[in-house]
Write an enzyme that holds these catalytic residues in place. Structure first.
Site, PDB file in Angstrom:
ATOM      1  N   ARG A 163       0.370   2.364  -2.534  1.00 22.26           N
ATOM      2  CA  ARG A 163       0.149   0.911  -2.608  1.00 22.26           C
ATOM      3  C   ARG A 163       0.189   0.392  -4.035  1.00 22.26           C
ATOM      4  O   ARG A 163      -0.307   1.021  -4.946  1.00 22.26           O
ATOM      5  CB  ARG A 163      -1.235   0.592  -2.054  1.00 22.26           C
ATOM      6  CG  ARG A 163      -1.226   0.321  -0.604  1.00 22.26           C
ATOM      7  CD  ARG A 163      -2.451  -0.465  -0.195  1.00 22.26           C
ATOM      8  NE  ARG A 163      -3.671   0.321  -0.268  1.00 22.26           N
ATOM      9  CZ  ARG A 163      -4.877  -0.177   0.010  1.00 22.26           C
ATOM     10  NH1 ARG A 163      -4.999  -1.436   0.351  1.00 22.26           N
ATOM     11  NH2 ARG A 163      -5.940   0.584  -0.051  1.00 22.26           N
ATOM     12  N   GLN A 190       0.931  11.889  -7.728  1.00 24.74           N
ATOM     13  CA  GLN A 190      -0.447  11.940  -8.246  1.00 24.74           C
ATOM     14  C   GLN A 190      -1.342  12.806  -7.366  1.00 24.74           C
ATOM     15  O   GLN A 190      -2.087  13.643  -7.868  1.00 24.74           O
ATOM     16  CB  GLN A 190      -1.024  10.521  -8.297  1.00 24.74           C
ATOM     17  CG  GLN A 190      -0.315   9.592  -9.260  1.00 24.74           C
ATOM     18  CD  GLN A 190      -0.796   9.810 -10.678  1.00 24.74           C
ATOM     19  OE1 GLN A 190      -0.727  10.907 -11.222  1.00 24.74           O
ATOM     20  NE2 GLN A 190      -1.296   8.763 -11.286  1.00 24.74           N
ATOM     21  N   GLY A 229      -0.277  14.936  -4.940  1.00 26.26           N
ATOM     22  CA  GLY A 229       0.321  16.269  -4.801  1.00 26.26           C
ATOM     23  C   GLY A 229      -0.035  17.175  -5.975  1.00 26.26           C
ATOM     24  O   GLY A 229      -0.398  18.348  -5.795  1.00 26.26           O
ATOM     25  N   HIS A 278      -8.061   4.220   9.182  1.00 26.54           N
ATOM     26  CA  HIS A 278      -8.230   4.191   7.731  1.00 26.54           C
ATOM     27  C   HIS A 278      -7.717   2.838   7.277  1.00 26.54           C
ATOM     28  O   HIS A 278      -6.539   2.609   7.190  1.00 26.54           O
ATOM     29  CB  HIS A 278      -7.401   5.322   7.115  1.00 26.54           C
ATOM     30  CG  HIS A 278      -7.572   5.469   5.638  1.00 26.54           C
ATOM     31  ND1 HIS A 278      -8.803   5.516   5.031  1.00 26.54           N
ATOM     32  CD2 HIS A 278      -6.674   5.628   4.643  1.00 26.54           C
ATOM     33  CE1 HIS A 278      -8.647   5.685   3.736  1.00 26.54           C
ATOM     34  NE2 HIS A 278      -7.359   5.751   3.477  1.00 26.54           N
ATOM     35  N   ASN A 308       0.060   6.808   3.664  1.00 30.08           N
ATOM     36  CA  ASN A 308      -0.387   5.586   4.350  1.00 30.08           C
ATOM     37  C   ASN A 308       0.765   4.759   4.897  1.00 30.08           C
ATOM     38  O   ASN A 308       1.885   4.900   4.405  1.00 30.08           O
ATOM     39  CB  ASN A 308      -1.179   4.722   3.351  1.00 30.08           C
ATOM     40  CG  ASN A 308      -2.623   5.151   3.266  1.00 30.08           C
ATOM     41  OD1 ASN A 308      -3.251   5.401   4.278  1.00 30.08           O
ATOM     42  ND2 ASN A 308      -3.133   5.249   2.048  1.00 30.08           N
ATOM     43  N   ARG A 359     -16.692   8.362  -0.098  1.00 29.54           N
ATOM     44  CA  ARG A 359     -16.954   7.115  -0.832  1.00 29.54           C
ATOM     45  C   ARG A 359     -18.302   6.527  -0.423  1.00 29.54           C
ATOM     46  O   ARG A 359     -19.102   6.121  -1.267  1.00 29.54           O
ATOM     47  CB  ARG A 359     -15.826   6.105  -0.556  1.00 29.54           C
ATOM     48  CG  ARG A 359     -14.550   6.491  -1.270  1.00 29.54           C
ATOM     49  CD  ARG A 359     -13.412   5.519  -0.983  1.00 29.54           C
ATOM     50  NE  ARG A 359     -12.289   5.814  -1.854  1.00 29.54           N
ATOM     51  CZ  ARG A 359     -11.019   5.642  -1.518  1.00 29.54           C
ATOM     52  NH1 ARG A 359     -10.696   5.164  -0.336  1.00 29.54           N
ATOM     53  NH2 ARG A 359     -10.065   5.934  -2.372  1.00 29.54           N
TER      54      ARG A 359
HETATM   55  N1  APR Z   1      10.370  13.522   0.406  1.00 31.21           N
HETATM   56  C1  APR Z   1       9.568  14.127  -0.487  1.00 31.21           C
HETATM   57  N2  APR Z   1       8.925  13.456  -1.448  1.00 31.21           N
HETATM   58  C2  APR Z   1       9.087  12.133  -1.499  1.00 31.21           C
HETATM   59  C3  APR Z   1       9.908  11.419  -0.610  1.00 31.21           C
HETATM   60  C4  APR Z   1      10.589  12.185   0.389  1.00 31.21           C
HETATM   61  N3  APR Z   1      11.384  11.599   1.278  1.00 31.21           N
HETATM   62  N4  APR Z   1       9.857  10.112  -0.931  1.00 31.21           N
HETATM   63  C5  APR Z   1       9.034   9.992  -1.976  1.00 31.21           C
HETATM   64  N5  APR Z   1       8.564  11.208  -2.333  1.00 31.21           N
HETATM   65  C6  APR Z   1       7.667  11.569  -3.417  1.00 31.21           C
HETATM   66  C7  APR Z   1       7.859  10.749  -4.690  1.00 31.21           C
HETATM   67  O1  APR Z   1       8.959  11.242  -5.434  1.00 31.21           O
HETATM   68  C8  APR Z   1       6.514  10.946  -5.380  1.00 31.21           C
HETATM   69  O2  APR Z   1       6.544  12.028  -6.307  1.00 31.21           O
HETATM   70  O3  APR Z   1       6.324  11.299  -3.031  1.00 31.21           O
HETATM   71  C9  APR Z   1       5.553  11.269  -4.231  1.00 31.21           C
HETATM   72  C10 APR Z   1       4.452  10.251  -4.061  1.00 31.21           C
HETATM   73  O4  APR Z   1       3.653  10.346  -5.189  1.00 31.21           O
HETATM   74  P1  APR Z   1       2.946   9.093  -5.848  1.00 31.21           P
HETATM   75  O5  APR Z   1       3.918   7.970  -5.906  1.00 31.21           O
HETATM   76  O6  APR Z   1       2.306   9.536  -7.109  1.00 31.21           O
HETATM   77  O7  APR Z   1       1.845   8.690  -4.755  1.00 31.21           O
HETATM   78  P2  APR Z   1       0.392   9.307  -4.527  1.00 31.21           P
HETATM   79  O8  APR Z   1      -0.604   8.560  -5.331  1.00 31.21           O
HETATM   80  O9  APR Z   1       0.452  10.781  -4.643  1.00 31.21           O
HETATM   81  O10 APR Z   1       0.132   8.865  -3.008  1.00 31.21           O
HETATM   82  C11 APR Z   1       0.943   9.365  -1.955  1.00 31.21           C
HETATM   83  O11 APR Z   1      -0.746   9.038  -0.289  1.00 31.21           O
HETATM   84  O12 APR Z   1      -2.770   7.879  -0.326  1.00 31.21           O
HETATM   85  C12 APR Z   1      -1.437   7.856   0.051  1.00 31.21           C
HETATM   86  O13 APR Z   1      -0.943   5.522  -0.058  1.00 31.21           O
HETATM   87  C13 APR Z   1      -0.707   6.761  -0.651  1.00 31.21           C
HETATM   88  O14 APR Z   1       1.207   6.874   0.730  1.00 31.21           O
HETATM   89  C14 APR Z   1       0.702   7.222  -0.533  1.00 31.21           C
HETATM   90  C15 APR Z   1       0.575   8.748  -0.623  1.00 31.21           C
END
Ligand code: APR
Length: 320
Positions: A83, A13, A15, A176, A121, A152
């Protein structure tokens, strides 16, 4: 001159939103990396196809191969698990620490000159681990939290005062998480500090306290509403502001999770502090003086961050 290269590690999300914003702002060419094959390629193509409509010039590529981030100028890390409702940032620790190891090594081997912004996080512990695993200089590895937390705070204040968000500046310190320290004394509307605005009758101390608490709980509020993930628009916008400050050598004064060794009475740790970001990465830590109350809130936050770092060391004995 060739366009800068921006590597986004994690194409979820945040990214995807980062890629979109980087393209819209023409900050450079974008490489989206993820382990979930198809996601980074699909998002990169979709955003690229918006280019003719938006009129931006930026190349977008999706990949599952770290070799494609070679020579990146900026890496923004969101890889990991977000989370879920009821989960604290700290619950994520064990899972995301493993992710930081693979990401850190991928950056070390392919983009060692990059400015690295971590969003994953629990932020303060993850950026610390990422710096260790990557071995990059500490001034080139930072965490994005303070810009989001203060955004925020600024948003809530602008609604309370019914003034433009542009004229509200806010100052947030510490980790944070629930212990973050919004500094009302240094938060202003067009230069007028919040305590003065309370005296002027623009708001009450109770309302201001409630806004401070809502800021601390800002991430959880979004998680509670979305139910299937955490915030992504504001986190992405915040990291892009930091990336732009670096790429354009803007010398922006931004709060972020930086390596502090000496300033604010701290000895070698990552925590949220005011910094100057320019072409050198973190060029300066703003060593502010705190009141007794502020200092005790900050100390509390520092202890919480130290606890997370100790937990990381317990999981991976090679960290130290
Ligand atoms: N290497 C690369 N990508 C990875 C790996 C890894 N080892 N493990 C997981 N991912 C990818 C997942 O496939 C997913 O597409 O990381 C992405 C995380 O995306 P989301 O689940 O959509 O999470 P997002 O809302 O983007 O948040 C990411 O930021 O704010 C923080 O707490 C949040 O830790 C979380 C991070």
């Amino acid at each position: 001159m060739a366009r800068p290269k921006i590597a986004l590690i994690g194409a979820g999300q945040i990214g995807g939103t980062l890629a979109h914003l980087a393209a819209l702002k023409e900050l450079g060419d974008v490489v989206l990396f993820d382990i979930a094959d198809g996601t980074p390629q699909g998002k990169a193509l979709d955003i690229a196809e918006s280019g003719p409509v938006e009129g931006f010039d930026a190349a977008l590529k999706g990949t599952t191969d770290y070799a494609d981030i070679a020579g990146a100028d900026v890496c923004i890390v969101t890889a990991g698990v977000p989370r879920k409702p009821g989960m604290s940032r700290d619950d994520l620790l064990g899972i995301n620490l493993k992710v930081m190891k693979s990401v850190g090594e991928g950056i070390r081997d392919n983009a060692p000159d990059a400015f690295v912004i971590c969003i994953t996080n629990p932020l303060d512990a993850m950026v610390w681990a990422l710096q260790q695993y990557s071995g990059l200089p500490a001034e080139k590895v930072v965490g994005m939290a303070g810009v989001l937390d203060s955004a925020r705070f600024r948003h809530f204040l602008s609604v309370e005062f019914d003034v433009s968000m542009k004229d509200v500046s806010a100052f947030v310190l510490g980790g944070h998480g629930d212990t973050m320290v919004p500094l009302t004394r240094y938060s202003t509307v067009a230069g007028i500090p919040l305590p003065d605005l309370v005296e002027m009758g623009w708001t009450t101390q109770d309302k201001l306290d409630a806004i401070v608490q809502r800021t601390r709980d800002g991430g959880a509020e979004i998680v509670g509403l979305l139910k299937t993930g955490s915030a992504f628009y504001a986190p992405a916008a915040s990291a892009i502001e930091m990336a732009e400050a670096y790429l354009k050598d803007q010398k922006r004064v931004l709060p972020c999770a930086a390596w502090v060794d000496g300033a604010l009475g701290l000895k070698g740790m990552y925590v949220g502090v005011p910094t100057v970001i320019g072409a050198g990465g973190i060029e300066r830590i703003v060593d502010i003086k705190m009141t007794k109350d502020e200092q005790s809130m900050f100390d509390n936050s520092v202890e919480a961050v130290k606890g997370l770092v100790e937990a990381c060391k317990g999981i991976d004995g090679n960290l130290g």
